[in-house]
Design a protein around this motif. Sequence first.
Motif, mmCIF file in Angstrom:
data_model
loop_
_atom_site.group_PDB
_atom_site.id
_atom_site.type_symbol
_atom_site.label_atom_id
_atom_site.label_comp_id
_atom_site.label_asym_id
_atom_site.label_seq_id
_atom_site.Cartn_x
_atom_site.Cartn_y
_atom_site.Cartn_z
ATOM 1 N N ASN A 1 -7.791 27.088 -12.032
ATOM 2 C CA ASN A 1 -8.543 26.045 -12.748
ATOM 3 C C ASN A 1 -7.711 25.497 -13.903
ATOM 4 O OD1 ASN A 1 -10.823 26.057 -11.246
ATOM 5 N ND2 ASN A 1 -12.081 27.259 -12.658
ATOM 6 N N TYR B 1 -6.692 21.585 -14.128
ATOM 7 C CA TYR B 1 -7.238 20.643 -15.109
ATOM 8 C C TYR B 1 -6.294 20.400 -16.297
ATOM 9 C CZ TYR B 1 -11.317 21.353 -12.231
ATOM 10 O OH TYR B 1 -12.160 21.433 -11.153
ATOM 11 N N ILE C 1 -21.184 26.053 -17.541
ATOM 12 C CA ILE C 1 -19.934 26.118 -16.788
ATOM 13 C C ILE C 1 -19.932 27.217 -15.707
ATOM 14 C CG2 ILE C 1 -18.578 27.652 -18.293
ATOM 15 C CD1 ILE C 1 -17.433 24.284 -17.216
ATOM 16 N N ARG D 1 -20.027 21.292 -11.723
ATOM 17 C CA ARG D 1 -18.706 20.716 -11.989
ATOM 18 C C ARG D 1 -18.872 19.650 -13.058
ATOM 19 N NH1 ARG D 1 -17.632 19.450 -5.887
ATOM 20 N NH2 ARG D 1 -19.857 19.293 -6.142
ATOM 21 N N GLY E 1 -17.542 24.157 -7.102
ATOM 22 C CA GLY E 1 -18.175 24.610 -8.356
ATOM 23 C C GLY E 1 -18.718 26.018 -8.227
ATOM 24 N N LEU F 1 -16.193 29.732 -10.799
ATOM 25 C CA LEU F 1 -16.484 30.448 -12.044
ATOM 26 C C LEU F 1 -17.708 31.355 -11.908
ATOM 27 C CD1 LEU F 1 -15.703 27.925 -14.933
ATOM 28 C CD2 LEU F 1 -14.465 29.984 -14.273
HETATM 29 P P1 ADP Z 1 -14.294 24.465 -9.021
HETATM 30 O O1 ADP Z 1 -14.096 25.292 -7.814
HETATM 31 O O2 ADP Z 1 -14.947 23.156 -8.774
HETATM 32 O O3 ADP Z 1 -13.124 24.419 -9.902
HETATM 33 P P2 ADP Z 1 -15.355 26.304 -10.876
HETATM 34 O O4 ADP Z 1 -16.636 27.045 -10.859
HETATM 35 O O5 ADP Z 1 -14.113 27.107 -10.838
HETATM 36 O O6 ADP Z 1 -15.428 25.228 -9.743
HETATM 37 O O7 ADP Z 1 -15.360 25.431 -12.178
HETATM 38 C C1 ADP Z 1 -16.473 24.662 -12.505
HETATM 39 C C2 ADP Z 1 -16.092 23.448 -13.264
HETATM 40 O O8 ADP Z 1 -15.635 23.803 -14.574
HETATM 41 C C3 ADP Z 1 -14.944 22.700 -12.661
HETATM 42 O O9 ADP Z 1 -15.421 21.789 -11.708
HETATM 43 C C4 ADP Z 1 -14.374 21.986 -13.865
HETATM 44 O O10 ADP Z 1 -15.059 20.792 -14.092
HETATM 45 C C5 ADP Z 1 -14.659 22.921 -15.026
HETATM 46 N N1 ADP Z 1 -13.471 23.730 -15.427
HETATM 47 C C6 ADP Z 1 -13.212 24.987 -15.050
HETATM 48 N N2 ADP Z 1 -12.074 25.430 -15.631
HETATM 49 C C7 ADP Z 1 -11.604 24.406 -16.395
HETATM 50 C C8 ADP Z 1 -10.479 24.245 -17.267
HETATM 51 N N3 ADP Z 1 -9.588 25.209 -17.466
HETATM 52 N N4 ADP Z 1 -10.368 23.073 -17.899
HETATM 53 C C9 ADP Z 1 -11.270 22.082 -17.736
HETATM 54 N N5 ADP Z 1 -12.356 22.165 -16.934
HETATM 55 C C10 ADP Z 1 -12.516 23.319 -16.260
#
Ligand code: ADP
Length: 460
Positions: free
Chosen positions: A363, A367, A404, A410, A424, A427
Amino acid sequence: MLNSVRVRLTFWYTGVLACVLVLLAFMTYFVLRENFSRRMDSSAAEIADSFLATVNAEAKEESGPKALQDALATGIAEHRLADTIFIALDSHGQILASSDEQPSDLKERVAGLQSLRTVHIGHRRYRTYIRPFTVATQQLTLILLQSLHRQNEFLENLVGTFAVVIPLTLVLASAGGYFLARRSLSPVVAMSDQAKQIGASNLRERLSVKNSNDELGQLALSFNQLLQRLDTSFEQQQRFTADASHELRTPVAILFGEADVALSQSTRSPEEYRETLNILRSEAGRLKDIVEGLFTLTRADAGQYPLTVSEFYLDELVSECARHLRTVASAKAVELSCDARKELPIRGDEGLLRRMLLNVLDNAIKYTPARGKVAISCQICESGYCVTVRDTGCGIPSDLHERIFERFFRVDKVRSRNEGGGAGLGLSISAWIAEAHGGRIELSYSNEDGSLFSIFLPKS
Ligand code: ADP
């Protein structure tokens, strides 16, 4: 009938009350009887003293062959008491003098009498008192028989009263007990009727609580709390299913669309087919990730995801994950650094912890724009070990920090999809893995300069 708590309570109550009353009646009867006997014995001793004093005085005054009999007769006459029989025996056991009224079989029984006993003579019960005495050098024996007739009459009346009062009390008490049991259990019946009406379609309804301080109020409150938890989890389940089907719909639609376009064109160049197949493959890959994520979370929710626990070094795992994603980071021109110098032995599911670290690190790279920085490090902290993943990416708006770790959440669906993000679930799976190891994951900060995720794990 015995299936009813009201009836059972009434039976128990009446049964216990019956035992207590009968026991009380028996005790009263025997204590009174004993008391009567004791009082009669002490009064017999007093009567005997007075009788012997009279006889002694009379014997001194009288003279002649019949002096003793006369003295005894005077003593008896002076102490004539209702229900008391005097008998004076000589040293051979022959009756020298006695009261007039005597039971018919007294003479035969006299020899066998013992002092301070209750005996049946004729149709009556008597209390005996025997005392040897000496008058004018003659050894005599005084026998006093006090009739227990009045006491017996009193005790019989008492038994008769008990025989009426106890059953009457029991009937009244059981009626009252049933009424009270019915009254106090009526809220339970009302609750049960209300609970029967509550189903999946109206899980929002609650039982009415009349008095939250008593036991039944507490029961209703607990039931309502259970309903609340059920309602929440039902809602989560519904949202989860809706989100899941929504997420699955997009790649499936793309698969169909691409396949339809390819089939509708009769002639296509090999490059065009290759491009279509690449799209199909990437969407199938997305589908696979979503389905795998869903499968993991459903098994985790059902408590059916067994951890394969082993001992290993967390620092080595962190370095391995960083190595693994180094090419992905350099492809995006993101600088990835790793600080895992201290040996950190740990017990846990290596596969799951690897998945969690890769998720968070992936992630961070995903990002973070080109020429940005991502740093992963692990160290000892108060609660055990702490792994931090810091990036200089776009960050997450502060009002969304709370959400989050929610499933399918997301920040920006379109951006997430374009940047190769998942559905999404990453996490939420990571949060479950940390919790399954007795730890937690948190977003320590996130702003336009970047984000910091911290993972806390216990040592073993
Ligand atoms: P995905 O598989 O869509 O990445 P996650 O559950 O891992 O889903 O993350 C959920 C959301 O949190 C992501 O879609 C993103 O928008 C946000 N996100 C997660 N980690 C970061 C990061 N390091 N920086 C910015 N946004 C993040």
